[in-house]
Structure formats: C-alpha cells, structure tokens
Motif scaffolding. Structure first.
Motif, PDB file in Angstrom:
ATOM      1  N   GLN A   1      -1.345 -86.587 -45.736  1.00 49.54           N
ATOM      2  CA  GLN A   1      -2.221 -86.566 -46.894  1.00 49.54           C
ATOM      3  C   GLN A   1      -1.415 -86.809 -48.163  1.00 49.54           C
ATOM      4  O   GLN A   1      -0.238 -86.472 -48.232  1.00 49.54           O
ATOM      5  CB  GLN A   1      -2.947 -85.223 -46.988  1.00 49.54           C
ATOM      6  CG  GLN A   1      -3.828 -84.931 -45.781  1.00 49.54           C
ATOM      7  CD  GLN A   1      -4.574 -83.632 -45.928  1.00 49.54           C
ATOM      8  OE1 GLN A   1      -4.633 -83.044 -47.006  1.00 49.54           O
ATOM      9  NE2 GLN A   1      -5.164 -83.165 -44.835  1.00 49.54           N
ATOM     10  N   ARG A   2      -2.079 -87.370 -49.139  1.00 49.40           N
ATOM     11  CA  ARG A   2      -1.427 -87.661 -50.410  1.00 49.40           C
ATOM     12  C   ARG A   2      -2.405 -87.350 -51.538  1.00 49.40           C
ATOM     13  O   ARG A   2      -3.630 -87.407 -51.343  1.00 49.40           O
ATOM     14  CB  ARG A   2      -1.017 -89.137 -50.474  1.00 49.40           C
ATOM     15  CG  ARG A   2      -2.187 -90.091 -50.467  1.00 49.40           C
ATOM     16  CD  ARG A   2      -1.758 -91.555 -50.467  1.00 49.40           C
ATOM     17  NE  ARG A   2      -2.911 -92.441 -50.630  1.00 49.40           N
ATOM     18  CZ  ARG A   2      -3.741 -92.775 -49.677  1.00 49.40           C
ATOM     19  NH1 ARG A   2      -3.558 -92.293 -48.461  1.00 49.40           N
ATOM     20  NH2 ARG A   2      -4.767 -93.591 -49.923  1.00 49.40           N
TER      21      ARG A   2
ATOM     22  N   VAL B   1      -4.694 -87.885 -54.835  1.00 52.84           N
ATOM     23  CA  VAL B   1      -5.449 -89.015 -55.380  1.00 52.84           C
ATOM     24  C   VAL B   1      -5.878 -88.650 -56.796  1.00 52.84           C
ATOM     25  O   VAL B   1      -6.420 -87.555 -57.029  1.00 52.84           O
ATOM     26  CB  VAL B   1      -6.676 -89.333 -54.504  1.00 52.84           C
ATOM     27  CG1 VAL B   1      -7.580 -90.347 -55.192  1.00 52.84           C
ATOM     28  CG2 VAL B   1      -6.232 -89.862 -53.143  1.00 52.84           C
ATOM     29  N   GLN B   2      -5.641 -89.534 -57.707  1.00 54.22           N
ATOM     30  CA  GLN B   2      -6.023 -89.312 -59.095  1.00 54.22           C
ATOM     31  C   GLN B   2      -7.491 -89.715 -59.307  1.00 54.22           C
ATOM     32  O   GLN B   2      -7.905 -90.803 -58.914  1.00 54.22           O
ATOM     33  CB  GLN B   2      -5.120 -90.123 -60.036  1.00 54.22           C
ATOM     34  CG  GLN B   2      -3.653 -89.718 -59.979  1.00 54.22           C
ATOM     35  CD  GLN B   2      -3.440 -88.287 -60.440  1.00 54.22           C
ATOM     36  OE1 GLN B   2      -4.102 -87.818 -61.367  1.00 54.22           O
ATOM     37  NE2 GLN B   2      -2.516 -87.584 -59.789  1.00 54.22           N
TER      38      GLN B   2
ATOM     39  N   ASP C   1     -14.557 -92.494 -62.005  1.00 53.10           N
ATOM     40  CA  ASP C   1     -14.919 -91.872 -60.723  1.00 53.10           C
ATOM     41  C   ASP C   1     -15.991 -90.806 -60.925  1.00 53.10           C
ATOM     42  O   ASP C   1     -16.955 -90.719 -60.145  1.00 53.10           O
ATOM     43  CB  ASP C   1     -13.675 -91.253 -60.069  1.00 53.10           C
ATOM     44  CG  ASP C   1     -12.608 -92.284 -59.758  1.00 53.10           C
ATOM     45  OD1 ASP C   1     -12.933 -93.302 -59.132  1.00 53.10           O
ATOM     46  OD2 ASP C   1     -11.448 -92.076 -60.153  1.00 53.10           O
TER      47      ASP C   1
ATOM     48  N   ALA D   1      -9.027 -83.708 -54.311  1.00 49.44           N
ATOM     49  CA  ALA D   1      -9.043 -85.145 -54.013  1.00 49.44           C
ATOM     50  C   ALA D   1      -7.764 -85.476 -53.268  1.00 49.44           C
ATOM     51  O   ALA D   1      -6.676 -85.038 -53.650  1.00 49.44           O
ATOM     52  CB  ALA D   1      -9.152 -85.960 -55.298  1.00 49.44           C
ATOM     53  N   TRP D   2      -7.893 -86.247 -52.220  1.00 47.23           N
ATOM     54  CA  TRP D   2      -6.736 -86.560 -51.385  1.00 47.23           C
ATOM     55  C   TRP D   2      -6.981 -87.860 -50.629  1.00 47.23           C
ATOM     56  O   TRP D   2      -8.101 -88.347 -50.539  1.00 47.23           O
ATOM     57  CB  TRP D   2      -6.458 -85.421 -50.407  1.00 47.23           C
ATOM     58  CG  TRP D   2      -7.439 -85.312 -49.273  1.00 47.23           C
ATOM     59  CD1 TRP D   2      -7.279 -85.730 -47.987  1.00 47.23           C
ATOM     60  CD2 TRP D   2      -8.765 -84.745 -49.335  1.00 47.23           C
ATOM     61  NE1 TRP D   2      -8.396 -85.462 -47.242  1.00 47.23           N
ATOM     62  CE2 TRP D   2      -9.314 -84.857 -48.030  1.00 47.23           C
ATOM     63  CE3 TRP D   2      -9.522 -84.174 -50.351  1.00 47.23           C
ATOM     64  CZ2 TRP D   2     -10.608 -84.408 -47.738  1.00 47.23           C
ATOM     65  CZ3 TRP D   2     -10.809 -83.720 -50.054  1.00 47.23           C
ATOM     66  CH2 TRP D   2     -11.332 -83.840 -48.772  1.00 47.23           C
ATOM     67  N   GLY D   3      -5.899 -88.398 -50.077  1.00 46.55           N
ATOM     68  CA  GLY D   3      -5.986 -89.610 -49.285  1.00 46.55           C
ATOM     69  C   GLY D   3      -5.439 -89.384 -47.892  1.00 46.55           C
ATOM     70  O   GLY D   3      -4.521 -88.587 -47.682  1.00 46.55           O
TER      71      GLY D   3
ATOM     72  N   GLU E   1      -9.744 -92.574 -49.015  1.00 50.75           N
ATOM     73  CA  GLU E   1      -9.624 -91.551 -50.050  1.00 50.75           C
ATOM     74  C   GLU E   1     -10.868 -90.668 -50.042  1.00 50.75           C
ATOM     75  O   GLU E   1     -11.969 -91.129 -49.745  1.00 50.75           O
ATOM     76  CB  GLU E   1      -9.456 -92.188 -51.438  1.00 50.75           C
ATOM     77  CG  GLU E   1      -8.158 -92.963 -51.584  1.00 50.75           C
ATOM     78  CD  GLU E   1      -8.011 -93.583 -52.959  1.00 50.75           C
ATOM     79  OE1 GLU E   1      -6.883 -93.978 -53.310  1.00 50.75           O
ATOM     80  OE2 GLU E   1      -9.036 -93.690 -53.682  1.00 50.75           O
TER      81      GLU E   1
ATOM     82  N   TRP F   1     -17.316 -95.632 -53.893  1.00 51.68           N
ATOM     83  CA  TRP F   1     -17.481 -94.302 -53.302  1.00 51.68           C
ATOM     84  C   TRP F   1     -18.835 -94.210 -52.608  1.00 51.68           C
ATOM     85  O   TRP F   1     -19.834 -94.765 -53.070  1.00 51.68           O
ATOM     86  CB  TRP F   1     -17.421 -93.216 -54.378  1.00 51.68           C
ATOM     87  CG  TRP F   1     -16.089 -92.994 -55.011  1.00 51.68           C
ATOM     88  CD1 TRP F   1     -15.691 -93.416 -56.239  1.00 51.68           C
ATOM     89  CD2 TRP F   1     -14.984 -92.273 -54.459  1.00 51.68           C
ATOM     90  NE1 TRP F   1     -14.397 -93.008 -56.503  1.00 51.68           N
ATOM     91  CE2 TRP F   1     -13.935 -92.295 -55.416  1.00 51.68           C
ATOM     92  CE3 TRP F   1     -14.757 -91.609 -53.258  1.00 51.68           C
ATOM     93  CZ2 TRP F   1     -12.704 -91.690 -55.206  1.00 51.68           C
ATOM     94  CZ3 TRP F   1     -13.526 -91.001 -53.039  1.00 51.68           C
ATOM     95  CH2 TRP F   1     -12.526 -91.044 -53.996  1.00 51.68           C
TER      96      TRP F   1
END
Length: 327
Positions: free
Chosen positions: A194-195, A197-198, A203, A267-269, A274, A318
């Motif tokens: 996981q990373r 996400v901005q 958004d 929020a994550w990827g 995402e 989205w």
C-alpha cells in the motif's frame, strides 16, 4: 360476552405487543444500500476506517465479495486455506518398531537384543545393536527419499521461498501452490503493498458529485447509470434492491440531496488502483411511493451519515466501491 373493560384490556395488550415488535425490528432504510454496510475496500475491507469528526465509528461490512486472506485483519473468519497435514506412511514405521520392541523385551528378560551376552555385556551389546539398526534405518530412509525426490533430512528447515509455512497456501497448499488454496493475491498470499494517495479539491468535488448522482440514478431506477457510477459489485447490490422494490409495488424517490459535512477518513493505493474513504453527512428527501397510486407509503429521516469508499484505475474517474454505516 366480552365486557367493554375486557375489550379495552385486550386492545391495550395488542397495541403494546405491536409497539414492542416495532421497536425490536431492525430499521431498514430505503436509500441506496438500504441503510446497511456493503461493498469492498481492497485489502482494508475488513478493517475499520480511520475515525473522523463526521464519523467517529463505522459498522463492519455486512455484504462483500472480497475474500479474507491471511494479510487482512479479520479475526472473525477462519482461514479456509489452512488444512491439517496429511498423514504419510513412513518406511519402517511398523516393522522396525516391532523389531525394536521385541529386542528391548528380550533384553529385559535377559536374552539380549537377538540373544547372546548377559549382564553388563548384554546391555552394551544391546546399545551397539540399537545403534547399528538406527544407522541402517536412517540409511534406508534417505535412500528411499532420494529415490522419490523428497528432502534427504527429516525436519529440515523451510527453504527461503518467500512463503509463510503457517499461512494458507504454504506447505499445505493444494495443486497450483498458494493460488490453489484460494489465494486472491496472485498466489503470493501477501497483502498488496500500500502507498499513500494525495486527495485534492478536485477529488472532493468528484465525491460530492457522485453522492448526488448515485442517489439520482437509484431514484430513477437507472441501472445503466449505476453501472457507470459504481463497481460491478455495488451495482449488483443496487439492482437487487430495485428488484425488491418492484416486487413490493413501490419506488424509492430521493431528491434534494445536499452534503452538509464531509471529511477524508483515509486514502491509499494498491497496485495500480487507488481508494479513498470519505465520511459524509448529508440531507435528503427520501420517500417510498406506491407505483400504482403514486401515494407516499413511507418517509425516511431527512439526514444520514455514511462512509463512502471510492476507487479508480489510472486514467479513469472515481466510482463508488462501498457504503458503510456509522454506529
């Protein structure tokens, strides 16, 4: 013949029973999702979203197509991939044990392992013969294992293959390795990396717009629109609800949807995808109408607080991936 007092008592009893049943019955609301928690949040499906001012707590998922894996925080579900190791017949397991038992019995009776020396010499002979038999058995076991392509040493440590031997799809996996045991992560049986996400103003505008568009498409029973606005899983849940409304002869009309307060939970990827979970408190006009008479048969509360999870792939907008209720 019943007196008026008896009739009043019975009527009061029936009213009290009806009130009790009304209180005990779970509240099922008519808006999309029916007031339940459903959908998928990637590898965080079974994790509670991070608390926010708008939604300090969230209810767990009640319906989801995501299967739990060892990397997910889901203590309430067992791991279907774990299996007890199958018992294997071993060379010498029966015959050699009987032979050794017979030899020890002979030594206790004074006859030695195969008969022979007595006293101390008999015991020394017993130890030598036991050592000899152990060496012979060990040699035979190794020879048969080499012939069958198995490791030569029993109880050898696991190879550094990247698989957890205690996880599903490890040493007990069926055909196909980890994937054969029901792995959902390409056979690796590890949670995806996981990373962060901005999330920016554009958004948030997309999330607010989707809140209204999903409600509008649901109100007009527009399945084409819902399939464009939500994942196939969520669209399937909405279709089930709309079919249920048709079977009951009613339609759910939702209008005047307005976001009052919202904040980002997380929020994550994961891989290329995402995710963003947003807590939203909004007002709406939610009515259930009879299809034939156009008469309002039910009116829901004019405010709701839910956590909506949105997902997107590279270059795509989205879409709605999950709805969770607050507790």
């Amino acid at each position: 013949m019943l007196t008026s007092t008896t009739r009043r008592k019975r009527a009061a009893t029936f009213l009290a029973l009806a009130a009790a049943l009304t209180v005990a019955a779970p509240a099922v609301e008519a808006r999309p999702g029916g007031g339940g928690s459903m959908g998928s949040r990637g590898s965080r499906t079974f994790n509670a979203p991070s608390a926010t001012t708008t939604a300090p707590t969230a209810a767990p998922m009640q319906r989801t197509q995501t299967q739990p894996t060892p990397g997910m925080n889901n203590p309430g579900m067992s791991n279907p991939g774990m299996q007890a190791p199958a018992a294997r017949p071993r060379f010498g397991g029966g015959f050699m044990a009987g032979l050794l038992g017979a030899g020890l019995l002979g030594a206790l009776l004074g006859g030695g392992f195969f008969g022979g020396l007595g006293g101390i010499a008999s015991m020394l002979g017993l130890l030598l013969q036991v050592g000899l038999v152990v060496l012979l058995v060990s040699f035979a076991v190794r020879w048969f294992r080499r012939r069958n392509g198995e490791p030569a040493t029993a109880g050898a440590p696991y190879a550094r293959s990247g698989l957890d031997p205690n996880a599903a799809g490890g040493s007990n996996a069926g055909p196909g390795g980890a994937a054969g045991a029901g792995g959902m992560l390409g056979g690796a049986q590890r949670p995806p990396q996981q990373r962060p996400v901005q999330i920016g103003p554009n958004d948030f505008q997309s999330f607010e717009r989707l809140l209204g568009e999903v409600q509008d498409a649901y109100s007009h029973e527009n399945m084409v629109g819902l399939r464009n606005l939500a994942t196939p899983e969520m669209a399937g849940y909405f279709e089930e609800e709309l079919r249920g409304n048709k079977a009951r002869g009613v339609v759910n009309r939702i209008t005047d949807v307005k976001l009052q307060q919202g904040d980002l939970s997380e929020a994550w990827g994961e891989g290329a995808q995402e995710f963003a979970t947003v807590a939203m408190r909004y007002t709406l006009k939610d009515e259930t109408i009879d299809r034939n008479t156009n008469r309002v048969v039910e009116t829901e509360p004019g405010e709701a607080t839910e956590l909506w999870t949105f997902a997107r792939n590279p270059g795509r907008p989205w879409i709605l991936s999950a709805i969770q209720q607050t507790r």
